[in-house]
Design a protein around this motif. Sequence first.
Motif, mmCIF file in Angstrom:
data_model
loop_
_atom_site.group_PDB
_atom_site.id
_atom_site.type_symbol
_atom_site.label_atom_id
_atom_site.label_comp_id
_atom_site.label_asym_id
_atom_site.label_seq_id
_atom_site.Cartn_x
_atom_site.Cartn_y
_atom_site.Cartn_z
ATOM 1 N N GLY A 9 5.405 7.232 -5.367
ATOM 2 C CA GLY A 9 5.245 6.786 -3.984
ATOM 3 C C GLY A 9 6.571 6.468 -3.354
ATOM 4 N N GLN A 30 1.229 8.098 3.205
ATOM 5 C CA GLN A 30 1.111 6.666 3.504
ATOM 6 C C GLN A 30 -0.133 6.083 2.849
ATOM 7 N N THR A 31 -1.209 6.833 2.917
ATOM 8 C CA THR A 31 -2.465 6.382 2.299
ATOM 9 C C THR A 31 -2.289 6.247 0.794
ATOM 10 N N LYS A 32 -1.615 7.263 0.229
ATOM 11 C CA LYS A 32 -1.384 7.225 -1.216
ATOM 12 C C LYS A 32 -0.521 6.027 -1.602
ATOM 13 N N TYR A 33 0.461 5.785 -0.761
ATOM 14 C CA TYR A 33 1.357 4.656 -1.010
ATOM 15 C C TYR A 33 0.601 3.322 -0.965
ATOM 16 N N ASP A 34 -0.268 3.202 0.023
ATOM 17 C CA ASP A 34 -1.053 1.962 0.147
ATOM 18 C C ASP A 34 -1.940 1.756 -1.077
ATOM 19 N N GLU A 35 -2.515 2.857 -1.542
ATOM 20 C CA GLU A 35 -3.369 2.757 -2.729
ATOM 21 C C GLU A 35 -2.565 2.294 -3.942
ATOM 22 N N GLN A 37 0.166 0.526 -3.868
ATOM 23 C CA GLN A 37 0.511 -0.883 -3.674
ATOM 24 C C GLN A 37 -0.649 -1.790 -4.107
ATOM 25 N N THR A 38 -1.844 -1.362 -3.712
ATOM 26 C CA THR A 38 -3.034 -2.150 -4.084
ATOM 27 C C THR A 38 -3.213 -2.169 -5.599
ATOM 28 N N THR A 39 -3.016 -0.957 -6.190
ATOM 29 C CA THR A 39 -3.155 -0.861 -7.652
ATOM 30 C C THR A 39 -2.113 -1.722 -8.354
ATOM 31 N N TYR A 40 -0.893 -1.716 -7.817
ATOM 32 C CA TYR A 40 0.184 -2.523 -8.409
ATOM 33 C C TYR A 40 -0.150 -4.017 -8.350
#
Length: 286
Positions: A9, A30-35, A37-40
């Motif tokens: 990401g 951006q969507t992938k990045y947000d996911e 971040q949430t996973t992290y």
Amino acid sequence: MKFKHLFLGFALVGIMSTSCVPNKKYAELQTKYDELQTTYGSTREDLINCNANTRNLESQLQAAKQGNLELKKGMQDLKNTLDKSMDANAQGSVNIAKLVDEINASNQYIKQLVEAKSKSDSLNIALTNRLTRSLTTDEMKEVDVKVLKGVVYISLADNMLFKSGSYEVNSRAMETLSKIAKILKDYKDFDVLVEGNTDNVPISKTNIRNNWDLSALRASSIVQVLQNNFGIDPKRMSAAGRGEFNPISDNDSELGKQRNRRTEIIITPKLDEFMDLIDKAPETED
């Protein structure tokens, strides 16, 4: 795996910042990045919780180990207490058996004492009955026979035995003394104490200084008559003077003084028998 996605990401963001990316592609990234971040964030929280659970489990394990040690110590203490209790019970059984033996020995000793006393009491009664039956009515007026606390007392009036102020035995007293001597011969296991008693009237003669002397001399005269005239073993007899200090009545009247002027022949069981029993008394441990 989650950290790998997170790295990708960041790489995509770098690429986007240095090159021109179509809007659609950017939105996807951006969507992938947000996911990611949430996973992290979720993964980091799980790690924190896992570490906390690990510390909690380690603490519980340590407490369990400590509890196990205390339980082992408690079991050992209980075993030691049980061993001591068993030893005490064994010793207690020995002590009880010993106590029973001591009680049996004491009971046997008491039985011997009771038998000895019963024998003595029976002999005293027989002696008293024989003596009173042998005395005449006139003699009984001047002789008093009684049993007190296992001892026979024969009280003889001094006007029958002696002249006033004298310690020479009257001839008329010989008949009565002979009857007493016959009883004494039949009861050889008894000791004889002769006691002289006076009233409180002072006396002073050449060979008699006071009532102490008079009472002692009169007692000695009776003992010598019993020995010399009637063959009573002198080893059984003793003489004592009580003076005026053992009255049985007041000295304020002539009748009272007459009662106090007396000689007592006291017949007692030999003390050797009772002393032997005392020596044989069972010993007990404290």
